[in-house]
Design a protein around this motif. Sequence first.
Motif, PDB file in Angstrom:
ATOM      1  N   HIS A   8       3.676  -9.768  -9.001  1.00 26.23           N
ATOM      2  CA  HIS A   8       4.078  -8.336  -8.782  1.00 26.23           C
ATOM      3  C   HIS A   8       4.004  -7.634  -9.867  1.00 26.23           C
ATOM      4  O   HIS A   8       4.375  -5.948  -9.583  1.00 26.23           O
ATOM      5  CB  HIS A   8       5.082  -8.623  -8.271  1.00 26.23           C
ATOM      6  N   VAL A  11      -1.743  -4.860 -11.131  1.00 28.50           N
ATOM      7  CA  VAL A  11      -1.740  -4.410  -9.405  1.00 28.50           C
ATOM      8  C   VAL A  11      -3.374  -4.675  -9.300  1.00 28.50           C
ATOM      9  O   VAL A  11      -3.661  -4.893  -8.874  1.00 28.50           O
ATOM     10  CB  VAL A  11      -3.393  -2.656 -10.907  1.00 28.50           C
ATOM     11  N   THR A  13      -3.438  -7.909  -8.742  1.00 27.60           N
ATOM     12  CA  THR A  13      -2.755  -8.357  -7.054  1.00 27.60           C
ATOM     13  C   THR A  13      -2.674  -8.146  -6.089  1.00 27.60           C
ATOM     14  O   THR A  13      -3.207  -8.202  -4.377  1.00 27.60           O
ATOM     15  CB  THR A  13      -0.898  -9.455  -7.587  1.00 27.60           C
ATOM     16  N   TYR A  14      -1.678  -6.223  -5.906  1.00 26.11           N
ATOM     17  CA  TYR A  14      -2.144  -5.631  -4.941  1.00 26.11           C
ATOM     18  C   TYR A  14      -4.078  -5.274  -4.305  1.00 26.11           C
ATOM     19  O   TYR A  14      -4.073  -5.163  -3.088  1.00 26.11           O
ATOM     20  CB  TYR A  14      -1.231  -4.406  -5.320  1.00 26.11           C
ATOM     21  N   LEU A  17      -5.019  -8.820  -2.601  1.00 26.30           N
ATOM     22  CA  LEU A  17      -4.715  -8.640  -1.096  1.00 26.30           C
ATOM     23  C   LEU A  17      -4.809  -7.163  -0.376  1.00 26.30           C
ATOM     24  O   LEU A  17      -5.159  -7.868   0.936  1.00 26.30           O
ATOM     25  CB  LEU A  17      -3.216  -8.139  -1.589  1.00 26.30           C
ATOM     26  N   ALA A  18      -5.317  -6.420  -1.085  1.00 24.90           N
ATOM     27  CA  ALA A  18      -5.683  -4.747   0.460  1.00 24.90           C
ATOM     28  C   ALA A  18      -7.143  -5.250   0.402  1.00 24.90           C
ATOM     29  O   ALA A  18      -7.289  -4.997   1.687  1.00 24.90           O
ATOM     30  CB  ALA A  18      -5.498  -3.505  -0.731  1.00 24.90           C
ATOM     31  N   LEU A  51      -1.867  -0.033   1.485  1.00 25.60           N
ATOM     32  CA  LEU A  51      -1.628  -0.641   0.496  1.00 25.60           C
ATOM     33  C   LEU A  51      -2.287  -0.153  -1.089  1.00 25.60           C
ATOM     34  O   LEU A  51      -2.104  -0.068  -2.405  1.00 25.60           O
ATOM     35  CB  LEU A  51      -1.841  -1.753   0.368  1.00 25.60           C
ATOM     36  N   ASN A  52      -3.936  -0.023  -0.744  1.00 27.71           N
ATOM     37  CA  ASN A  52      -4.274   0.022  -1.902  1.00 27.71           C
ATOM     38  C   ASN A  52      -4.086   1.824  -2.762  1.00 27.71           C
ATOM     39  O   ASN A  52      -3.535   1.753  -3.990  1.00 27.71           O
ATOM     40  CB  ASN A  52      -6.528   1.056  -1.600  1.00 27.71           C
ATOM     41  N   ALA A  55      -0.637   0.302  -4.587  1.00 27.34           N
ATOM     42  CA  ALA A  55      -0.656   0.416  -5.915  1.00 27.34           C
ATOM     43  C   ALA A  55      -1.242   1.133  -7.068  1.00 27.34           C
ATOM     44  O   ALA A  55      -0.591   0.976  -7.962  1.00 27.34           O
ATOM     45  CB  ALA A  55      -1.562  -0.935  -5.333  1.00 27.34           C
ATOM     46  N   ARG A  58       1.543   2.858  -8.182  1.00 24.69           N
ATOM     47  CA  ARG A  58       2.568   2.559  -8.845  1.00 24.69           C
ATOM     48  C   ARG A  58       2.166   2.203 -10.283  1.00 24.69           C
ATOM     49  O   ARG A  58       2.795   3.157 -11.551  1.00 24.69           O
ATOM     50  CB  ARG A  58       3.292   1.424  -8.140  1.00 24.69           C
TER      51      ARG A  58
END
Length: 109
Positions: A8, A11, A13-14, A17-18, A51-52, A55, A58
């Motif tokens: 987590h 970046v 990983t996100y 997933l996106a 989600l993109n 991410a 963040r």
Amino acid sequence: MNALLQLHHQVGTYLILAAFLLATGIFGLIRRRTLIGMLIAGELIFAAAALNCMALNRFAAPNPAVGQIFVLFILGLAAAEVAIALSIILAVYRNYRSIHSTELSELKG
């Protein structure tokens, strides 16, 4: 085990997933024949975009509020899309007694 706990903080990983959510949404738009299924697939695409944004906000943005506001804007658009799409689907069902997109060939301009 420690590597799994650190996922987590990356970046990639996100973004993976996106990308999976986006691919699932596009596949659903192509594959589904009912209007409700297409609506759900469109919501998956909106979730991938949100989600993109979160991410990248963040990990790359200096101001965390900008990405969060943009995601709230995406969620507002998704809610408006659902409200309008459901009203159109109800109107189509009242007229044609079906929500299958292949049976709605009479809808033209």
